[in-house]
Design an enzyme around this catalytic site. Structure first.
Site, short mmCIF file in Angstrom:
data_model
loop_
_atom_site.label_atom_id
_atom_site.label_comp_id
_atom_site.label_asym_id
_atom_site.label_seq_id
_atom_site.Cartn_x
_atom_site.Cartn_y
_atom_site.Cartn_z
N ASP A 1 54.00 47.45 46.47
CA ASP A 1 53.54 46.28 45.72
C ASP A 1 54.69 45.86 44.81
OD1 ASP A 1 50.38 45.25 45.27
OD2 ASP A 1 51.87 44.52 43.82
N HIS A 2 54.74 44.57 44.47
CA HIS A 2 55.87 44.14 43.64
C HIS A 2 55.52 44.12 42.16
CE1 HIS A 2 54.81 39.55 44.09
NE2 HIS A 2 53.78 40.29 43.78
N HIS B 1 38.71 45.51 54.74
CA HIS B 1 39.41 46.80 54.89
C HIS B 1 38.99 47.48 56.19
CE1 HIS B 1 40.02 46.90 50.25
NE2 HIS B 1 41.13 46.53 50.85
N SER C 1 40.46 43.63 48.25
CA SER C 1 39.78 42.90 49.33
C SER C 1 38.36 43.44 49.52
CB SER C 1 40.55 43.06 50.65
OG SER C 1 41.85 42.57 50.51
N ALA D 1 45.79 39.73 41.36
CA ALA D 1 45.51 40.51 42.57
C ALA D 1 44.01 40.71 42.70
CB ALA D 1 46.21 41.87 42.47
N THR D 2 43.56 40.91 43.93
CA THR D 2 42.15 41.25 44.15
C THR D 2 42.09 42.41 45.13
OG1 THR D 2 42.04 39.67 45.98
CG2 THR D 2 41.21 38.90 43.86
N1 SAH Z 1 45.26 45.79 49.62
C1 SAH Z 1 45.05 45.48 48.22
C2 SAH Z 1 45.16 43.99 48.07
C3 SAH Z 1 45.68 43.56 46.77
S1 SAH Z 1 45.82 41.77 46.60
C4 SAH Z 1 43.69 45.96 47.78
O1 SAH Z 1 42.75 45.80 48.56
O2 SAH Z 1 43.55 46.46 46.66
C5 SAH Z 1 47.43 41.49 47.22
C6 SAH Z 1 48.52 42.29 46.61
O3 SAH Z 1 49.74 41.84 47.14
C7 SAH Z 1 48.64 42.18 45.11
O4 SAH Z 1 48.52 43.47 44.56
C8 SAH Z 1 50.03 41.59 44.87
O5 SAH Z 1 50.68 42.10 43.72
C9 SAH Z 1 50.73 41.99 46.15
N2 SAH Z 1 51.88 41.16 46.52
C10 SAH Z 1 51.97 39.81 46.55
N3 SAH Z 1 53.21 39.42 46.94
C11 SAH Z 1 53.91 40.57 47.19
C12 SAH Z 1 55.24 40.83 47.64
N4 SAH Z 1 56.12 39.84 47.92
N5 SAH Z 1 55.61 42.11 47.79
C13 SAH Z 1 54.77 43.13 47.51
N6 SAH Z 1 53.49 42.95 47.09
C14 SAH Z 1 53.07 41.68 46.93
#
Ligand code: SAH
Length: 222
Positions: free
Chosen positions: A110-111, A65, A60, A57-58
């Site tokens: 989040d999953h 944002h 953004s 994960a990153t």
């Molecule tokens: N908005 C977050 C972005 C995190 S990166 C931030 O700025 O901190 C994308 C995120 O999507 C990751 O945390 C990853 O675990 C989540 N993700 C990916 N596939 C997913 C799914 N099917 N359901 C829920 N979360 C998911």
């Protein structure tokens, strides 16, 4: 353009985003000023760049944002209900909660459970964040965000923080009419932001915006 907005402090970062017209409204500026990005981004919190969080994960970049908040702003009023899909660090979830305060709610989904644990811990680093969790203004849930989160629906606004391989019907189904979805969608090797409005009569209008690079929405790791 993006790198020019980096700053030495949270306030400097936000001021530079305003200067570079990446934040256009005072409401988004104030909401971002109230959340210290250092509580959510492990390294270089005040750089206008994405940062790795672990678990693929990153967080953004701040300008993304800001752009998401600006796009959803008409649907972020005090009392609005919001779903933040792929909430990761929880940073944007907190900014969105400021935009719908005092009586609005934001569900971050989040999953990956350890990321939700991290998001809860990040919120716990400030008095304001702790209050938002305690009051239920923010809640992090674990599940497949491609299905939305039916328990909290319908939503005024849904933000998706990872790139969808298709347009997921569950997400538009869970929007209020009117309501708005902000979602990066992957198509043929590129990704673009789509802003999808559900009109009062339930009809959908899709607007394709700029190209982006997000991590994909995937199946949960086993
Ligand atoms: N908005 C977050 C972005 C995190 S990166 C931030 O700025 O901190 C994308 C995120 O999507 C990751 O945390 C990853 O675990 C989540 N993700 C990916 N596939 C997913 C799914 N099917 N359901 C829920 N979360 C998911």
């Amino acid at each position: 353009m993006a790198w020019r907005s980096s700053g030495a402090t949270n306030e400097a970062l936000i001021t530079n985003l305003v200067k570079n017209k990446l934040i256009r409204s005072d409401r988004v500026k104030d909401a971002m000023l109230r959340v210290d990005r250092a509580h959510f981004a492990p390294a270089k919190p005040y750089d206008d760049s994405p940062q790795p969080l672990g678990h693929k994960a990153t967080i953004s970049a701040p300008h993304m944002h800001a752009s998401a908040c600006e796009s959803l702003l008409d649907y972020l009023e005090p009392g609005s209900k919001v779903l933040d899909v792929g909430s990761g660090s929880g940073y944007l979830t907190a900014v969105l909660a400021n935009l719908v305060a005092p009586n609005g709610t934001v569900i971050g989904i989040d999953h990956i459970q350890p990321l939700n644990d991290m998001a809860n811990a990040n919120m716990g680093k400030s008095e304001e964040g702790r209050k938002m969790l305690e009051s239920g203004q923010i809640k992090f849930v674990t599940g497949d965000g491609r299905e939305g989160w039916a328990e909290g629906a319908p939503y005024d606004a849904i933000h998706v923080g990872a790139a969808a391989a298709v347009h997921h019907k569950a997400l538009t189904d869970q929007l209020k009419a009117p309501g708005r979805l902000f979602v990066p969608v992957a198509e043929g090797g590129t990704q673009h932001i789509y802003v999808i409005d559900k009109n009062k009569d339930g009809s959908l209008e899709r607007q394709k915006l700029y190209g982006v690079q997000y991590v994909p929405l995937t199946d949960a790791p086993v």
